[in-house]
Design an enzyme around this catalytic site. Sequence first.
Site, short mmCIF file in Angstrom:
data_model
loop_
_atom_site.label_atom_id
_atom_site.label_comp_id
_atom_site.label_asym_id
_atom_site.label_seq_id
_atom_site.Cartn_x
_atom_site.Cartn_y
_atom_site.Cartn_z
N LEU A 117 39.32 46.81 46.26
CA LEU A 117 39.92 46.85 47.55
C LEU A 117 39.50 47.92 48.52
CD1 LEU A 117 42.93 44.15 47.21
CD2 LEU A 117 39.91 44.03 47.72
N ASP A 118 38.87 47.99 49.53
CA ASP A 118 38.65 48.65 50.58
C ASP A 118 40.38 49.30 50.51
OD1 ASP A 118 36.22 49.06 50.65
OD2 ASP A 118 36.20 47.53 52.36
N LEU A 119 40.16 50.69 51.64
CA LEU A 119 41.72 51.51 51.96
C LEU A 119 42.31 50.31 52.72
CD1 LEU A 119 43.60 53.82 51.67
CD2 LEU A 119 42.11 54.52 53.73
#
Length: 463
Positions: free
Chosen positions: A243-245
């Site tokens: 998942l993105d930051l």
Amino acid sequence: MMMMVLAILLVGRLHGFAVPASYSRGHLTSIIPPLPAPRSPHLMMATTRPGKRAAAATGTRRRRGAGQGSAGTALPAQQLRHAPLPEGCCPSCDQKLGKSRARHMAFCCPDLLDPDGWGAGDRDTVLRHAQRSLQRGSAQEQLITRRFGARGDAPTQQALCASMSLSPRRVRDTIASFLHSIPPPAEHKPLSILYEDRHMVVVNKPAGLPVTPSHRLRTGSVLNRLVAHLGPRAKVPAPVHRLDLNTSGVLIFAKSSYSATALMQQFERRSVRKAYAALCAVESPAAQEGANPDGIGTTHIVDAPICRVSDSGSCVRRTCGELEPGAQTAQTALRVVAVRGELPSGVASDCPGISSACLVLAAPRQGRTHQVRLHCCAFGVPLIGDDLYGHLAPALMGRHGLHALSLRCVHPASGDTLDLFAPLPEDMSDALLALRLEVPSGLRELAEAVSHRAVNESPLLHE
């Protein structure tokens, strides 16, 4: 006869023994000794006698820039530190580097990759692990201590090759194997566990926390918190997707290599159902039409390939034509489930350039980088707070409004279907309240319906 000779020559080359150009069948067996015993991970050095024969047996050769004296005589390591290297080569082992420069240096010379971080605590982490895991006085312990124990200007791998009469490959493999064996540090901070058994663990990832640390010796990630949760005797878990930051929500870790393989294969086969909740602005006429009260419940399919943006870093993407070089197939099912035609006066100033907002459920069929963010933008509902593809609204959430809401997969051991759900996080719920967007009842069932359409029903979804 010729096949046997070629096989003998190949074995000799693999073990670093020089075979004369002119040879006879009779003296080949005297040149190539019996195969050595398998290397132990705890003792990867060879004990040899001085002289040319020792240099040949260990694979040590005269190399440009190595600073070696006469055959079999090594100069002190102090005279060999940081010798000039060709551009694009590792400053420690002289190996030519490509795109994986940072990864190579992380397991070869972390002290040169980030000197500040090394002095701030990475060195102590490495030496503590060496003290706990290596036999005192062993050849591997001596090599690691010489390479990383010194403060300040430590000897490079080139220097160690000369001072310890070892082949460059053996030194490089020993250091990389040791650094790989260091477990990520445990970080005792809260972590929401959605599901756990002896095969896998599912967490509710908070926004702003990366999945893995920026460096194996550092903390500050979901992995570090999970290591603390599982305890010091547990195997380090492996994330099976990313998942993105600044994206929150469902995130799966495997506790064994078998589970990791089984779960990753499901992602590769596109059989995993995923649904995201996205807080978006409404821009295009098509989005306005799909975002009116009569259009709520209609699922739209965005079929737009994705490719990299050249000269802008490795993480930035764009939608493109399917015939463009580097184009990757990507389809996402989108459904608007809540809409606000005009922003409340109290939050309009916090959302410049946004006249109306909506809550979208997005179900990507693939897992391309930034796929949901790009396809929302392509449909005319860019994410609020997205600094790459949407509208900045730092006062509203402080991040882009994207949450991994649900995920359906097959359990790697039992074969049962797992329906995983992470409720909307507090910051997104507060933003929806400020925008006066009403979250519909049965959000979980709506997310499952959209993800089912993305995986199974859309005639536009093809590989």
